[in-house]
Structures are given as C-alpha cells and as structure tokens.
Write a protein that holds these residues in place. Structure first.
Motif, PDB file in Angstrom:
ATOM      1  N   CYS A  85      50.558  -4.077  88.537  1.00  0.00           N
ATOM      2  CA  CYS A  85      51.207  -5.189  87.816  1.00  0.00           C
ATOM      3  C   CYS A  85      52.687  -5.297  88.168  1.00  0.00           C
ATOM      4  O   CYS A  85      53.248  -6.389  88.229  1.00  0.00           O
ATOM      5  N   HIS A  86      53.329  -4.166  88.407  1.00  0.00           N
ATOM      6  CA  HIS A  86      54.772  -4.135  88.677  1.00  0.00           C
ATOM      7  C   HIS A  86      55.093  -4.239  90.162  1.00  0.00           C
ATOM      8  O   HIS A  86      56.273  -4.249  90.522  1.00  0.00           O
ATOM      9  N   ASP A  87      54.107  -4.328  91.008  1.00  0.00           N
ATOM     10  CA  ASP A  87      54.325  -4.422  92.450  1.00  0.00           C
ATOM     11  C   ASP A  87      54.490  -5.906  92.817  1.00  0.00           C
ATOM     12  O   ASP A  87      53.514  -6.659  92.823  1.00  0.00           O
ATOM     13  N   PRO A  88      55.749  -6.341  93.114  1.00  0.00           N
ATOM     14  CA  PRO A  88      55.977  -7.764  93.387  1.00  0.00           C
ATOM     15  C   PRO A  88      55.318  -8.235  94.689  1.00  0.00           C
ATOM     16  O   PRO A  88      55.091  -9.428  94.867  1.00  0.00           O
ATOM     17  N   ALA A  89      54.978  -7.344  95.566  1.00  0.00           N
ATOM     18  CA  ALA A  89      54.367  -7.720  96.838  1.00  0.00           C
ATOM     19  C   ALA A  89      52.847  -7.849  96.735  1.00  0.00           C
ATOM     20  O   ALA A  89      52.196  -8.256  97.689  1.00  0.00           O
ATOM     21  N   ARG A  90      52.312  -7.532  95.576  1.00  0.00           N
ATOM     22  CA  ARG A  90      50.853  -7.537  95.430  1.00  0.00           C
ATOM     23  C   ARG A  90      50.433  -8.546  94.374  1.00  0.00           C
ATOM     24  O   ARG A  90      50.970  -8.570  93.290  1.00  0.00           O
ATOM     25  N   ARG A  91      49.454  -9.351  94.712  1.00  0.00           N
ATOM     26  CA  ARG A  91      48.907 -10.297  93.748  1.00  0.00           C
ATOM     27  C   ARG A  91      47.734  -9.634  93.025  1.00  0.00           C
ATOM     28  O   ARG A  91      46.880  -9.019  93.647  1.00  0.00           O
ATOM     29  N   LEU A  92      47.704  -9.728  91.709  1.00  0.00           N
ATOM     30  CA  LEU A  92      46.592  -9.143  90.953  1.00  0.00           C
ATOM     31  C   LEU A  92      45.310  -9.918  91.217  1.00  0.00           C
ATOM     32  O   LEU A  92      45.323 -11.137  91.329  1.00  0.00           O
TER      33      LEU A  92
END
Length: 173
Positions: A85-92
């Motif tokens: 959730c906190h990884d800005p480079a990853r889309r959930l």
C-alpha cells in the motif's frame, strides 16, 4: 469410579514438512518423513498437507478436519499488504487483498483433493506456548493440523515459510 467407555486421546501419528528455503527445511528440528522444498508457500502447504492426509486411512482422508495455525502467516501477510500500500511505484491489485487470506494457502490443495471435511483457521492459541491438540472423538477419529511458520526477510514482501502438517488420530484407531 466411573464405568463405561474411555474417551479417545489424540495421538500424533505422522508429520510432514515442506518449505520454501532448503537450508531451513534441512535444519528444522522436526522428525518428518522426506521433507520437501518448493518455490511458493502455497506449494509447500500443499505438499505438507498431501503427505499428512495420505497417512490417513482412505475412509477418513476426505472428511478429517483440518486445523490451520495461521498466526505467523496472518501477521506477515498484513505487513506485506501495508508495504504494498505504501509503495508508490506499485499499483494495488485484487490479488494483493486476497493474499491476506490464509485460506488461500490451503484452498488449492483442498479443492484438488476434493476434501469434504471441516477446515478451521486458528489465529492464535489460548496459550502462546501451548501445542494445539485437535479434538478427536469416536465420531471424528482423526484430524490434520497445519502449522505455518514464517521467517520474514529484510523486504517485508518476502519471507520463507515452513509448513508442518501433523496427522493426529484417536488412541483407539
């Protein structure tokens, strides 16, 4: 003094161990027949469950209850979800939220084996140090307990898993 039949006592019958890290599997201080190593946690859980249920007599195999001790796995899955959730480079993705469910580790095995017994996911034992002993009775003379032991790595999204499946039987079986 009471008379009548004695209630059965749960007795450990067979242990099966599978994991995702060869060194941890080899070093596990558990007596288990032919431990196996797998790339994915779901495959390790399936291997341990397969070996444990295969140790049961055919008449009990499809209906013996399964108890999954999932405290370690549930805590790790929650930490992994928060990190994603906190990884800005990853889309959930929808699979991220499904990954929180411990049931997803056992569902593929239970579906493939056509298991019809009950399955209980136990988040925490009443006493942290106590070993879980399943309630075996004349009506339910065997059970399998799957303990999911997680070894988190530096990255909260990665972890090694040991899946220890123990088959229990009633003392008179």
């Amino acid at each position: 003094m009471t008379t009548g039949t004695r209630r059965p006592v749960a007795v450990r019958w067979h242990r099966a161990l599978a994991g995702t890290d060869e060194a941890r599997v080899a070093a596990a201080p558990v007596l288990a027949a032919a431990p196996t190593v797998h790339r994915k946690p779901v495959d390790a859980a399936a291997a341990a469950l397969g070996a444990a249920f295969d140790a049961l007599p055919g008449a009990l195999r499809a209906t013996a209850p399964l108890y999954v001790l999932c405290r370690d796995y549930g805590s790790w899955a929650a930490r992994r979800f928060v990190a994603r959730c906190h990884d800005p480079a990853r889309r959930l993705r929808p699979s991220d939220s499904v990954g929180l469910e411990t049931s997803e580790l056992v569902r593929p095995y239970l579906t493939a084996s056509e298991h019809r017994g009950d399955c209980y996911l136990l988040a925490q034992l009443p006493a942290a140090e106590a070993e879980f002993v399943p309630p075996v009775t004349d009506a339910r003379p065997a059970a399998v307990v799957l303990d999911l032991i997680v070894f988190p790595g530096e990255d909260p999204r990665d972890a090694d898993l040991l899946a220890l499946a123990t088959t229990w039987k009633a003392s008179g079986l």
